[in-house]
Design a protein around this motif. Structure first.
Motif, mmCIF file in Angstrom:
data_model
loop_
_atom_site.group_PDB
_atom_site.id
_atom_site.type_symbol
_atom_site.label_atom_id
_atom_site.label_comp_id
_atom_site.label_asym_id
_atom_site.label_seq_id
_atom_site.Cartn_x
_atom_site.Cartn_y
_atom_site.Cartn_z
ATOM 1 N N THR A 113 0.939 -1.302 0.043
ATOM 2 C CA THR A 113 0.114 0.148 0.122
ATOM 3 C C THR A 113 1.010 1.446 0.126
ATOM 4 O OG1 THR A 113 -0.271 0.010 2.378
ATOM 5 C CG2 THR A 113 -1.785 -1.101 1.082
ATOM 6 N N PHE A 114 0.324 2.546 -0.628
ATOM 7 C CA PHE A 114 0.847 3.698 -0.603
ATOM 8 C C PHE A 114 -0.025 4.736 -0.037
ATOM 9 C CE2 PHE A 114 1.720 0.868 -4.324
ATOM 10 C CZ PHE A 114 3.016 0.890 -4.128
ATOM 11 N N VAL A 115 0.580 5.928 0.372
ATOM 12 C CA VAL A 115 -0.234 7.058 1.039
ATOM 13 C C VAL A 115 0.145 8.131 0.291
ATOM 14 C CG1 VAL A 115 1.335 7.849 2.762
ATOM 15 C CG2 VAL A 115 -1.031 8.304 2.814
ATOM 16 N N VAL A 116 -0.878 8.699 -0.250
ATOM 17 C CA VAL A 116 -0.753 10.047 -1.296
ATOM 18 C C VAL A 116 -0.316 10.995 -0.337
ATOM 19 C CG1 VAL A 116 -2.004 11.254 -2.658
ATOM 20 C CG2 VAL A 116 -2.496 9.154 -2.752
ATOM 21 N N GLU A 117 1.033 11.512 -0.329
ATOM 22 C CA GLU A 117 1.470 12.656 0.437
ATOM 23 C C GLU A 117 1.058 13.907 0.078
ATOM 24 O OE1 GLU A 117 5.371 12.011 1.643
ATOM 25 O OE2 GLU A 117 4.730 10.934 3.466
ATOM 26 N N ALA A 118 1.248 14.034 -1.440
ATOM 27 C CA ALA A 118 0.960 15.338 -1.967
ATOM 28 C C ALA A 118 0.350 15.347 -3.189
ATOM 29 C CB ALA A 118 2.229 16.202 -1.985
ATOM 30 N N LEU A 119 -0.092 16.064 -4.126
ATOM 31 C CA LEU A 119 -0.549 16.281 -5.346
ATOM 32 C C LEU A 119 0.442 17.335 -6.002
ATOM 33 C CD1 LEU A 119 -4.369 16.374 -5.033
ATOM 34 C CD2 LEU A 119 -2.709 14.280 -5.435
ATOM 35 N N THR A 120 1.276 17.190 -6.919
ATOM 36 C CA THR A 120 2.130 17.902 -7.311
ATOM 37 C C THR A 120 2.153 18.104 -8.858
ATOM 38 O OG1 THR A 120 3.593 15.789 -7.678
ATOM 39 C CG2 THR A 120 3.641 17.198 -5.504
ATOM 40 N N LYS A 121 3.119 18.921 -9.393
ATOM 41 C CA LYS A 121 3.153 19.315 -10.717
ATOM 42 C C LYS A 121 4.772 18.775 -11.024
ATOM 43 C CE LYS A 121 -0.505 21.631 -11.622
ATOM 44 N NZ LYS A 121 -1.395 21.407 -12.691
ATOM 45 N N PHE A 122 4.983 18.300 -12.386
ATOM 46 C CA PHE A 122 6.423 17.837 -12.539
ATOM 47 C C PHE A 122 6.660 18.163 -14.049
ATOM 48 C CE2 PHE A 122 9.394 14.353 -13.707
ATOM 49 C CZ PHE A 122 10.359 14.699 -12.795
ATOM 50 N N ASP A 123 8.362 18.339 -14.263
ATOM 51 C CA ASP A 123 8.595 18.531 -15.437
ATOM 52 C C ASP A 123 8.336 19.830 -16.277
ATOM 53 O OD1 ASP A 123 10.753 17.630 -17.340
ATOM 54 O OD2 ASP A 123 9.624 16.075 -18.169
ATOM 55 N N TYR A 124 8.794 20.098 -17.064
ATOM 56 C CA TYR A 124 8.588 21.314 -18.079
ATOM 57 C C TYR A 124 7.104 21.521 -18.450
ATOM 58 C CZ TYR A 124 9.032 19.216 -22.758
ATOM 59 O OH TYR A 124 8.459 18.079 -23.652
ATOM 60 N N ASP A 125 6.485 20.480 -18.671
ATOM 61 C CA ASP A 125 5.173 20.582 -19.088
ATOM 62 C C ASP A 125 4.095 20.562 -18.073
ATOM 63 O OD1 ASP A 125 5.479 17.972 -18.503
ATOM 64 O OD2 ASP A 125 4.547 16.997 -20.197
ATOM 65 N N GLN A 126 4.690 20.641 -16.736
ATOM 66 C CA GLN A 126 3.836 20.848 -15.506
ATOM 67 C C GLN A 126 2.660 19.787 -15.441
ATOM 68 O OE1 GLN A 126 4.499 23.133 -12.710
ATOM 69 N NE2 GLN A 126 6.367 22.320 -13.783
ATOM 70 N N ARG A 127 2.899 18.279 -15.674
ATOM 71 C CA ARG A 127 1.717 17.446 -15.676
ATOM 72 C C ARG A 127 1.312 17.088 -14.299
ATOM 73 N NH1 ARG A 127 3.469 12.622 -19.056
ATOM 74 N NH2 ARG A 127 4.337 14.350 -20.497
ATOM 75 N N ASP A 128 0.188 16.872 -13.895
ATOM 76 C CA ASP A 128 -0.376 16.656 -12.660
ATOM 77 C C ASP A 128 0.102 15.145 -12.247
ATOM 78 O OD1 ASP A 128 -1.944 18.794 -12.591
ATOM 79 O OD2 ASP A 128 -3.618 17.926 -13.754
ATOM 80 N N MET A 129 0.792 15.339 -11.190
ATOM 81 C CA MET A 129 1.421 14.014 -10.453
ATOM 82 C C MET A 129 0.925 14.022 -8.935
ATOM 83 S SD MET A 129 3.701 13.057 -12.755
ATOM 84 C CE MET A 129 5.244 12.351 -12.172
ATOM 85 N N ALA A 130 1.046 12.707 -8.515
ATOM 86 C CA ALA A 130 0.653 12.449 -7.092
ATOM 87 C C ALA A 130 2.183 11.708 -6.422
ATOM 88 C CB ALA A 130 -0.270 11.492 -6.835
ATOM 89 N N LEU A 131 2.568 12.376 -5.326
ATOM 90 C CA LEU A 131 3.645 11.902 -4.490
ATOM 91 C C LEU A 131 3.123 10.890 -3.595
ATOM 92 C CD1 LEU A 131 6.694 12.195 -3.486
ATOM 93 C CD2 LEU A 131 6.122 13.929 -1.986
ATOM 94 N N LEU A 132 3.631 9.666 -3.929
ATOM 95 C CA LEU A 132 3.163 8.386 -2.831
ATOM 96 C C LEU A 132 4.322 8.120 -1.985
ATOM 97 C CD1 LEU A 132 1.407 6.199 -5.697
ATOM 98 C CD2 LEU A 132 0.648 8.019 -4.270
ATOM 99 N N ARG A 133 4.046 7.630 -0.874
ATOM 100 C CA ARG A 133 5.027 6.965 0.265
ATOM 101 C C ARG A 133 4.490 5.681 0.382
ATOM 102 N NH1 ARG A 133 4.649 6.833 5.547
ATOM 103 N NH2 ARG A 133 3.206 8.675 5.639
#
Length: 152
Positions: free
Chosen positions: A128-148
């Motif tokens: 299992t993983f917990v969603v720690e943050a909703l982020t943006k990534f790379d030059y195109d600023q795509r929607d990402m989720a930071l998982l732990r």
């Protein structure tokens, strides 16, 4: 197509990486379980769909352009190709594109892998993983989720 970013994985420094054979095409950032060894190969394992009683591994192939004349923003692992799959450790962190989720992730949600090699809410699973943050990534600023990683 998706992006994955390996923020903090112990497998990167400890060499805990599997080589898996992809039967169906996969996106970078997919979750797989280990199947049987590939016949005639020493280290190559068959990648299978995640199951709640199996350890899940993160597929993350280096995003290197094989042909600079092509505009390759994302990597798709073709059927029959080998890929890198990382064993995860409790506390590891990585980002994956939100398009890999069956429903929009929210901070604090506990997620795991699903039969489609993506992510869904489920606490009744070995990994299992917990969603720690909703982020943006790379030059195109795509929607990402930071998982732990919570459990393996």
């Amino acid at each position: 197509m998706t992006k994955v970013n390996l923020d903090k994985l112990q497998a990167k420094s400890n060499g805990n990486i599997e080589s898996v054979l992809v039967a169906n095409g996969l996106l970078n950032g997919s979750l797989v379980a280990l199947g049987t060894p590939v016949a005639g190969e020493r280290e190559l394992m068959n990648a299978v769909a995640p199951a709640k009683d199996k350890e899940l591994l993160l597929v993350a192939v280096p995003e290197v352009k094989a042909d600079e004349s092509l505009d390759q923003l994302d990597i798709f692992i073709q059927s029959g190709e080998a890929a890198r799959a990382y064993h995860l450790t409790v506390g590891d962190k990585f980002q994956v594109e939100r398009s890999m989720f069956t429903a929009a992730p929210v901070v604090g949600a506990v997620v795991t892998g699903n039969a489609d090699y993506g992510y869904s809410v489920n606490v009744d699973s070995r990994t299992t993983f917990v969603v720690e943050a909703l982020t943006k990534f790379d030059y195109d600023q795509r929607d990402m989720a930071l998982l732990r990683v919570l459990t393996v």
